[in-house]
Enzyme design. Structure first.
Site, short mmCIF file in Angstrom:
data_model
loop_
_atom_site.label_atom_id
_atom_site.label_comp_id
_atom_site.label_asym_id
_atom_site.label_seq_id
_atom_site.Cartn_x
_atom_site.Cartn_y
_atom_site.Cartn_z
N GLU A 74 20.20 50.89 0.13
CA GLU A 74 19.80 50.12 -1.05
C GLU A 74 19.16 51.06 -2.07
OE1 GLU A 74 16.84 46.44 -2.33
OE2 GLU A 74 16.32 47.73 -0.66
N ASP A 89 17.78 49.33 4.11
CA ASP A 89 16.89 48.69 3.14
C ASP A 89 15.98 49.73 2.48
OD1 ASP A 89 15.64 46.20 2.07
OD2 ASP A 89 13.89 46.97 3.16
#
Ligand code: CA
Length: 609
Positions: free
Chosen positions: A353, A324
């Protein structure tokens, strides 16, 4: 962030009298023989007590006493000769049991196997997919006691049993790998549905079913030949994380004289003109006031995070690792962290990400061909560029010199920047983005082109739950793209997990995805082959996937009229092929006469000699 600390620290936080050890257990025969235990208990470190362990093959190398007496850090070496078993950690008058387990069987084959372009990833949010166990919907003792399916911000009761109940559905659709938004405990006061605010790394969210259900899900996936991807968050934790409520040491977090948010501006990290202060704000600023920024330059923080990553892969049989908010992390730390995981599990797939705008920006955070001082070792990224400046433009913009499908062509031409673009994860939408069916104005032809592209382009394709049944939603706010899958709750009026519960149009799209997803599993050209494309002309974009055994020709007509395709125009790839089969319709055709393609369509042909 001082103000926030005055307001929040200590509220509702009680330290249990029994000291806790993190990681809660470990394994023998890990490639890296070192382990740093974090021990947390009232005054456990007061007076700098000595720490002893008597167990063959386990040696205490060092004990660290941070500013906070409630913590101790113990450095161990576990010899390759150590056998599985239990030992006692003695800290003056306190004793703590610790277990060394045998390694998980099948290392390298049954888990940590990696995710490749041969996979189809399905991303879902467990609170919003299906409720398989009503007894865990609301858990006593947790801060967020909401349970209300009418609110996009409250919990809805979905859980891992609900996911397990629908693995056959996913397998039938052609899905081979499951990525869920984080399953780690978020004991936050509200907005706990997304899972990105960890409060204890070593607890699986009890409202999702806890450790037991997570292990069961891993087992059920692997039993079906499917894979598990875990969503990792290193950049921040939830404000109610125990290491925020009771900080081990003064520099555990990045703290500022006054609250400082990250700028969310990735450019500052690679821009040679950037001001150092902008770069610092980007990396050390907080993601939100509820998500404190961890100080990755603190070696204890780094060890805590890296060991947790390895712990999860081994404990829960993880195959892929999605990271993330990748570029908000300290990038040098990320390189060390990625390396530690890959050293232990060489086949594990890592992808980060990278919600950025620009292929240079995005490639900087992956293994790339750029001549830059900092070189990332991250194998793959979530490919926002082929979405924003690719398929979205191809179906929504009128064709022009730099518009429409020319943008998709342009973005893919930038693949020279990546070391291996096949490791990028491609997608139409996710939990933070407008659902693609809404992006295309609920146009059935456009969504069919988009899904067909997703399953034939280079990279690892990822679906977002409900895309296959044409769920809609715009992120104003994001809760509207996180609605419940109809049929996932026992009292739902419609059940779109079944063909009978879906409309004709939904079945049309569902079947298109299923057909292509299952076809591509056996297609060497799509899963490991090369990519070649021709300059788009008049809104028509032709690309090939090919290797020495198979050639797939994809004809994307983004114009508003029928277009005649003359196969001889693409002779570099069509020569020698007299016939073709339409992969979706099963029709056969000859390449000697032109093919008429409909407006806004994508024809996939397997060429035959
Ligand atoms: Ca439940």
């Amino acid at each position: 962030m001082r103000l926030v600390f005055i307001l929040f620290v200590g509220i509702g936080f009680t330290l249990s009298a029994q000291p806790q050890v993190y990681p809660p257990h470990w394994w023998v025969a890990m490639k890296n023989p070192t382990l740093q235990l974090m021990i947390h208990g009232p005054d456990i470190g007061k007076g700098k007590p000595s720490v002893s362990i008597k167990y063959p093959g386990v040696q205490v190398n060092n004990v660290h006493y941070p500013e906070n007496d409630n913590y101790l850090f113990v450095d161990l070496t576990i010899s390759p000769k150590a056998t599985p078993g239990k030992f006692t950690i003695t800290i003056q008058n306190t004793t703590i049991d610790y277990v060394l387990k045998p390694r998980r069987n099948g290392n390298g084959t049954e888990f940590a196997q990696g995710i490749t372009s041969a996979d189809l990833v399905y991303l879902l949010m467990p609170d919003r997919f299906s409720n398989g166990d009503r007894s865990n919907d609301r858990m006593p003792g947790l801060r967020d006691q909401s349970l209300n399916r009418d609110s996009i911000f409250h919990r809805h009761g979905g859980d891992l049993q609900g996911v397990i109940n629908h693995l056959d559905y996913l397998q039938d659709l052609g899905v081979t790998a499951l990525w869920m938004t984080p399953v780690i405990q978020n004991d936050m006061p509200n907005r706990t549905e997304h899972g990105y605010a960890f409060t204890n790394h070593y607890k699986i969210e009890p409202r999702l079913g806890g450790e037991e259900q997570y292990k069961k899900l891993g087992y059920e996936l692997h039993r079906r030949g499917m894979k598990l991807i875990q969503d990792a968050v290193y950049n921040h934790v939830g404000l109610y994380h125990f290491t925020v409520q009771d900080k081990p040491m003064n520099d555990w977090l990045h703290e500022w004289p006054a609250y400082t948010n990250t700028t969310y501006k990735d450019q500052t990290l690679f821009d040679s003109y950037a001001a150092a202060s902008d770069r610092k704000k980007m990396t050390d600023g907080w993601f939100t006031p509820m998500m404190p920024d961890l100080n990755h330059n603190n070696p204890f923080v780094a060890n805590y995070l890296i060991q947790h990553a390895i712990y999860c892969v081994e404990e829960f049989a993880v195959d892929g690792w999605r990271i993330d908010t990748y570029f908000y992390n300290d990038l040098e730390f990320m390189n060390r962290c990625n390396k530690a995981l890959l050293d232990e599990y060489p086949k594990l797939t890592l992808f980060g990400e990278t919600w950025v705008h620009g292929t240079v920006n995005q490639s900087f955070f992956a293994e790339n061909n750029l001549t830059v001082k900092f070189k990332s070792n991250l194998p793959g990224v979530t490919d926002f560029q082929t979405l924003f400046y690719g398929i979205q433009a191809a179906v929504n913009e009128k064709f022009g010199w730099t518009e429409g499908v020319n943008k998709l062509y342009q973005t893919l031409s930038n693949d020279i920047l990546y070391k291996d673009p096949m490791k990028n994860v491609i997608f139409l939408d996710n939990h933070d983005l407008n659902r693609f069916f809404s992006v295309v104005g609920e146009d059935i032809n456009k969504i069919k082109v988009a899904f067909t592209w997703l399953l034939t382009c280079r990279g690892i394709p990822q679906l977002y739950y409900g895309g296959e049944i044409l769920m809609t939603g715009i992120t104003n706010p994001d809760g509207w793209v996180r609605l419940d899958f109809p049929g996932g709750w026992p009292d739902d009026k419609v059940n779109k997990f079944t063909a009978e519960g879906r409309t004709n149009q939904e079945n049309e799209v569902f079947n298109l995805i299923r057909t292509l997803a299952n076809y591509r599993k056996k297609s060497s050209a799509i899963t490991t082959g090369k990519f070649m494309h021709y300059l788009p002309v008049d809104g028509v974009y032709v690309y090939f996937r090919y290797d020495h055994t198979q050639t797939i020709m994809c004809i994307m007509n983004t114009s508003d009229k029928d277009q005649l395709i003359d196969f001889t125009k693409y002779s570099e790839r069509t020569t020698g092929f007299a016939k073709a089969t339409n992969v979706l319709s099963g029709e056969n055709l000859t390449t000697s006469s032109p093919l008429t393609t409909k407006p806004m369509s994508l024809v996939v042909l397997e060429l035959i000699k």
